[in-house]
Design a protein around this motif. Structure first.
Motif, short mmCIF file in Angstrom:
data_model
loop_
_atom_site.label_atom_id
_atom_site.label_comp_id
_atom_site.label_asym_id
_atom_site.label_seq_id
_atom_site.Cartn_x
_atom_site.Cartn_y
_atom_site.Cartn_z
N GLY A 36 0.80 -1.22 0.00
CA GLY A 36 0.00 0.00 0.00
C GLY A 36 0.83 1.26 0.00
O GLY A 36 0.34 2.33 0.37
N VAL A 37 2.10 1.17 -0.42
CA VAL A 37 2.97 2.33 -0.37
C VAL A 37 2.62 3.35 -1.44
O VAL A 37 2.56 4.55 -1.19
N GLY A 38 2.36 2.88 -2.65
CA GLY A 38 2.06 3.79 -3.75
C GLY A 38 0.61 4.23 -3.75
O GLY A 38 -0.22 3.75 -2.97
N ALA A 39 0.30 5.16 -4.67
CA ALA A 39 -1.06 5.68 -4.75
C ALA A 39 -2.07 4.59 -5.07
O ALA A 39 -3.23 4.66 -4.69
N ARG A 40 -1.63 3.54 -5.80
CA ARG A 40 -2.52 2.45 -6.15
C ARG A 40 -2.11 1.14 -5.48
O ARG A 40 -2.50 0.07 -5.91
N GLY A 41 -1.31 1.24 -4.44
CA GLY A 41 -0.85 0.05 -3.75
C GLY A 41 -1.98 -0.64 -3.00
O GLY A 41 -3.04 -0.06 -2.74
N VAL A 42 -1.75 -1.90 -2.67
CA VAL A 42 -2.72 -2.70 -1.94
C VAL A 42 -2.05 -3.28 -0.71
O VAL A 42 -0.88 -3.68 -0.75
N VAL A 43 -2.76 -3.32 0.40
CA VAL A 43 -2.21 -3.84 1.65
C VAL A 43 -1.95 -5.33 1.53
O VAL A 43 -2.84 -6.10 1.14
N ALA A 44 -0.73 -5.76 1.82
CA ALA A 44 -0.40 -7.18 1.85
C ALA A 44 -0.70 -7.76 3.22
O ALA A 44 -1.30 -8.83 3.34
N THR A 45 -0.26 -7.09 4.27
CA THR A 45 -0.50 -7.52 5.65
C THR A 45 -0.51 -6.30 6.57
O THR A 45 0.25 -5.36 6.35
N ALA A 46 -1.35 -6.34 7.57
CA ALA A 46 -1.40 -5.30 8.59
C ALA A 46 -1.16 -5.92 9.96
O ALA A 46 -1.65 -7.02 10.24
N SER A 47 -0.40 -5.25 10.79
CA SER A 47 -0.18 -5.74 12.15
C SER A 47 -1.49 -5.67 12.92
O SER A 47 -2.43 -4.96 12.53
N HIS A 70 -1.40 7.18 11.14
CA HIS A 70 -0.17 7.16 11.94
C HIS A 70 0.59 5.84 11.83
O HIS A 70 1.61 5.66 12.50
N ALA A 71 0.13 4.91 10.99
CA ALA A 71 0.83 3.64 10.83
C ALA A 71 2.10 3.82 10.02
O ALA A 71 2.24 4.78 9.25
N ALA A 72 3.04 2.89 10.18
CA ALA A 72 4.23 2.85 9.33
C ALA A 72 3.88 2.04 8.10
O ALA A 72 3.54 0.85 8.20
N PHE A 73 3.95 2.65 6.92
CA PHE A 73 3.66 1.97 5.65
C PHE A 73 4.97 1.58 4.99
O PHE A 73 5.77 2.45 4.62
N LEU A 74 5.21 0.29 4.87
CA LEU A 74 6.47 -0.23 4.38
C LEU A 74 6.28 -1.00 3.08
O LEU A 74 5.25 -1.66 2.89
#
Length: 441
Positions: A36-47, A70-74
């Motif tokens: 989900g880093v880019g404008a069209r990115g998709v979340v792979a996993t969330a803590s 406030h999450a860290a997006f990696l």
């Protein structure tokens, strides 16, 4: 049906995000989103800290940022995930030779083949599970797993879901039907939103409702085969074996772009790069492919798929690329492309190349395309997006300050937090993007 609980299902907890929290002390206990880093990115996993705010896998990155700004997006570090997965799978294979990996973070284990399991009573199984979970945490420097044990794959999977996060559950034989009854019908594998809607329209909301339904009546809504399979699972009837070797059906790679692309040369460069990636995976698996597929998604989200079957199977990147380019030439891209992918299917372990075919042009390793975010297709292991430049979360090293990771970048600068798995939270410093003392690892 097995008379004893001897199928184990293991699922690593929030795997990608947990690896990042393990290796980045400043992120421990804080919301982390991988992908989900880019404008069209998709979340792979969330803590789990991010899930509290409603962030989920497969969610668009923009929506995840709105819910948890406030999450860290990696961007993800697939090498680190593969390493941790290998450590876990090694522990599972030490327990039993029959291990069926489903992905990097999930697997079934047949305990019938485990010599170290003397019995299947609950106390014995609980000891085995506790020892396994402790061994995995030790081997991976702190990762946790949820483990379920049951009389079938279905029940073992249900048990591990009930154990999340960082727990275990053993479903004793004879208790399955009662356990399933109050659950929503969507817990049954293969029952997606469309099927759930059909079932709810005829008053079937819980698994218990399916346990009481007449198969002939349900067949009028879903068809005979689907109705029979659904009722069987509702009664916990599942005889699928644990298969140590799962035959791959296809290998593919996709790229989702920050902006719609219309330049054929740029798209061709992406195809060549992805063809090399697919060919490397074929070679690593000892496989050859008979069919090459091009997948393209337009600016309006319409998706086009084109395939061509070869006269003989191959694992050569130049062959895959040449066919993919020919398929691309037959598609109008003037309105813009937001996703492009290359895949191969018809896999075999026998080389059948056409010795009399002309060699397609070789691909230069320098071929690349800026601004792309390759992600894995559903048939492969889930790989978080790769991005050009200083990807948030990527490992770096500085001549003076040592190892660290990219906190963020932009406007010609890159910010790094200098810490490792064993150092504790470290300081943050900013450098020029072209600082010769700073390099990617």
């Amino acid at each position: 049906m097995r008379p004893e609980a001897s199928v184990l299902h293991l699922d690593l907890d929030a795997f990608f995000a947990s690896v990042e929290q393990r290796d980045k002390p400043s992120l421990r206990g804080k919301p982390v989103v991988v992908g989900g880093v880019g404008a069209r990115g998709v979340v792979a996993t969330a803590s789990y800290e991010a899930r509290v705010f409603g962030v989920r896998s497969a969610m668009p990155g923009g929506e995840a940022r709105r819910r948890c700004p406030h999450a860290a997006f990696l961007g993800g570090r697939f090498g680190a995930y593969r390493e941790a997965s290998g450590q876990v799978m090694a522990r599972l294979r030490a327990l039993s030779p029959l291990v069926e990996p489903l992905s990097l973070d999930e697997a079934f284990v047949d305990l019938r083949a485990a010599e170290s399991v003397p019995g299947y009573d609950t106390a014995t199984l609980q000891r085995v599970v506790d020892e396994l979970r402790a061994a995995i945490t030790e081997a991976t420097d702190g990762l946790t797993a949820s483990v379920g044990v049951g009389t079938s794959k279905f029940m073992a999977k249900i048990a591990s879901e009930l154990a999340k996060p960082d727990g275990s559950r053993i479903v004793e034989p004879g208790t399955e039907v009662a356990l399933l009854a109050p659950m929503e019908v969507g817990v049954i594998p293969g029952v997606g939103p469309v099927t759930v809607d059909k079932l709810q329209r005829i008053g079937l909301h819980r698994v218990g409702d399916l346990q009481d339904v007449d198969v002939d009546e349900l067949a009028q809504v879903l068809g005979r085969n689907a109705a029979t399979a659904l009722v069987a699972l509702a009664h916990a009837r599942d005889d699928r074996p644990v298969e140590a070797e799962r035959e791959a059906k296809s290998i593919s790679t996709e790229d989702t772009f920050e902006r719609d692309l219309t330049d054929v040369a740029e798209l061709t460069a992406i195809l060549r790069r992805d063809a090399r990636a697919v060919a490397r995976r074929l070679t690593a698996s000892g496989l050859f492919a008979r069919t090459v597929t091009l997948k393209l998604r337009r600016h309006d989200f319409s998706t086009i798929t084109r395939s061509r079957t070869l006269l003989s199977a191959t694992d050569r990147a130049e062959v895959v690329a040449s066919v993919a380019e020919a398929l691309l030439a037959g598609v109008d891209v003037t309105d813009g492309v937001r996703l492009l992918g290359v895949g191969v299917a018809g896999l075999t372990d026998v080389l059948q190349e056409d010795l009399f075919a002309e060699d397609p042009p070789a691909l230069a390793e320098a071929d690349a395309a800026p601004g792309a975010e390759p992600t894995s297709a559903p048939d492969e292991e889930p790989e978080p997006p790769r991005r050009a430049g200083w990807t948030p979360g990527a490992d770096v090293e500085h001549d003076e300050h040592g190892p660290g990771w990219v906190w963020g970048s932009g406007v010609g600068r890159v910010t790094v937090r200098f810490e490792t798995r064993t150092t504790g939270p470290g300081p943050v410093r900013t450098f020029s993007e072209d600082d010769p003392r700073l390099r990617r690892c």
